[in-house]
Design a protein around this motif. Structure first.
Motif, PDB file in Angstrom:
ATOM      1  N   THR A   1      -9.391   9.755  -2.499  1.00 41.82           N
ATOM      2  CA  THR A   1     -10.145   8.646  -2.963  1.00 41.82           C
ATOM      3  C   THR A   1     -10.337   7.993  -1.651  1.00 41.82           C
ATOM      4  N   ASN A   2     -11.400   7.266  -1.684  1.00 43.95           N
ATOM      5  CA  ASN A   2     -11.935   6.377  -0.692  1.00 43.95           C
ATOM      6  C   ASN A   2     -11.660   5.060  -0.987  1.00 43.95           C
ATOM      7  N   ASN A   3     -10.849   4.125  -0.380  1.00 45.03           N
ATOM      8  CA  ASN A   3     -10.437   2.635  -0.849  1.00 45.03           C
ATOM      9  C   ASN A   3     -10.483   1.729   0.072  1.00 45.03           C
ATOM     10  N   PRO A   4     -11.637   1.029   0.373  1.00 49.44           N
ATOM     11  CA  PRO A   4     -11.740  -0.006   1.068  1.00 49.44           C
ATOM     12  C   PRO A   4     -11.328  -1.352   0.544  1.00 49.44           C
ATOM     13  N   PHE A   5     -10.427  -2.030   1.208  1.00 52.63           N
ATOM     14  CA  PHE A   5      -9.856  -3.172   0.732  1.00 52.63           C
ATOM     15  C   PHE A   5     -10.239  -4.415   1.699  1.00 52.63           C
ATOM     16  N   LEU A   6     -11.618  -4.449   1.363  1.00 57.94           N
ATOM     17  CA  LEU A   6     -12.522  -5.625   2.045  1.00 57.94           C
ATOM     18  C   LEU A   6     -12.174  -7.147   1.654  1.00 57.94           C
ATOM     19  N   ASP A   7     -11.579  -7.330   0.541  1.00 57.78           N
ATOM     20  CA  ASP A   7     -11.658  -8.715   0.127  1.00 57.78           C
ATOM     21  C   ASP A   7     -10.216  -9.274   0.277  1.00 57.78           C
ATOM     22  N   GLU A   8      -9.365  -8.454   0.826  1.00 56.58           N
ATOM     23  CA  GLU A   8      -8.026  -8.998   1.046  1.00 56.58           C
ATOM     24  C   GLU A   8      -7.736  -9.661   2.327  1.00 56.58           C
ATOM     25  N   PRO A   9      -6.766 -10.436   2.413  1.00 56.45           N
ATOM     26  CA  PRO A   9      -6.435 -11.334   3.610  1.00 56.45           C
ATOM     27  C   PRO A   9      -6.506 -10.502   4.881  1.00 56.45           C
ATOM     28  N   LYS A  10      -6.036  -9.419   4.816  1.00 52.44           N
ATOM     29  CA  LYS A  10      -6.234  -8.548   6.055  1.00 52.44           C
ATOM     30  C   LYS A  10      -7.040  -7.225   5.778  1.00 52.44           C
ATOM     31  N   PRO A  11      -8.216  -7.457   5.723  1.00 50.24           N
ATOM     32  CA  PRO A  11      -9.066  -6.384   5.090  1.00 50.24           C
ATOM     33  C   PRO A  11      -8.634  -4.883   5.904  1.00 50.24           C
ATOM     34  N   SER A  12      -8.589  -3.956   4.954  1.00 47.12           N
ATOM     35  CA  SER A  12      -8.165  -2.540   5.512  1.00 47.12           C
ATOM     36  C   SER A  12      -9.012  -1.480   4.774  1.00 47.12           C
ATOM     37  N   HIS A  13      -9.001  -0.394   5.062  1.00 45.29           N
ATOM     38  CA  HIS A  13      -9.735   0.817   4.306  1.00 45.29           C
ATOM     39  C   HIS A  13      -8.758   2.202   4.613  1.00 45.29           C
ATOM     40  N   TYR A  14      -8.614   2.840   3.556  1.00 43.13           N
ATOM     41  CA  TYR A  14      -7.667   3.803   3.451  1.00 43.13           C
ATOM     42  C   TYR A  14      -8.306   4.793   2.825  1.00 43.13           C
ATOM     43  N   VAL A  15      -8.344   6.044   3.267  1.00 40.22           N
ATOM     44  CA  VAL A  15      -8.625   7.326   2.631  1.00 40.22           C
ATOM     45  C   VAL A  15      -7.451   7.920   1.954  1.00 40.22           C
ATOM     46  N   VAL A  16      -7.099   8.156   0.800  1.00 38.58           N
ATOM     47  CA  VAL A  16      -5.929   8.376   0.359  1.00 38.58           C
ATOM     48  C   VAL A  16      -5.768  10.028  -0.400  1.00 38.58           C
ATOM     49  N   ILE A  17      -5.064  10.949   0.250  1.00 38.20           N
ATOM     50  CA  ILE A  17      -4.553  12.171  -0.084  1.00 38.20           C
ATOM     51  C   ILE A  17      -3.732  12.087  -1.488  1.00 38.20           C
TER      52      ILE A  17
END
Length: 155
Positions: free
Chosen positions: A85-101
């Motif tokens: 899955t492709n998981n951008p966490f753009l609205d978090e206090p510390k934005p991040s982006h994870y590709v999760v296997i």
């Protein structure tokens, strides 16, 4: 847990954040799945699968086994790739982006009991019936459940 180090990570002097790779494990026992309650700025107090960051040169299976062992003390077996899955966490206090296997696995010894080996990252582990999951779920897992994803093998 799925994201035990948080925030964007620059790569080789690049200007901005880059996606990171995580490995999450659907550890199955009967019709139950192992979940822990996160203690993190990303998804705090939500239920998530065990897992963490893929290290340089590591296989998905080695990462899954290492993370489950580090977090729960459990040894896993019969690992199988399920999805990504492709998981951008753009609205978090510390934005991040994870590709999760996502990996499916079974306990090496069905008598093993999960321990909470990282209490600063998790409030504890328990087995939950797939048809009666706790709330709230970590949003990447929630999205999978809502889409009808089923981690159990088809008999």
């Amino acid at each position: 847990m799925e994201n035990d180090r948080e925030g964007p990570v620059p790569q080789n002097g690049s200007e901005g954040p880059v996606p990171r790779v995580g490995v999450a494990v659907f550890l199955l026992r009967g019709k139950t799945v192992l979940l822990g309650k996160r203690r993190s700025s990303l998804g705090d107090s939500t239920f998530a699968l065990p897992g963490g960051h893929l290290e340089f040169g590591e296989s998905f299976e080695d990462c899954a086994a290492r993370e489950v062992k580090e977090e729960t003390g459990l040894e896993i077996d019969k690992m199988e790739f399920l999805t990504v899955t492709n998981n951008p966490f753009l609205d978090e206090p510390k934005p991040s982006h994870y590709v999760v296997i996502f990996i499916r696995a079974l306990l090496r010894d069905p008598q093993q009991v999960p321990q909470n080996l990282e209490p600063n990252k998790c409030d504890g582990w328990d087995w939950y019936d797939w048809n009666n999951l706790p709330n709230p779920l970590f949003w990447p897992l929630e999205n999978m459940v809502q889409s009808g994803f089923n981690p159990f093998p088809i008999d």
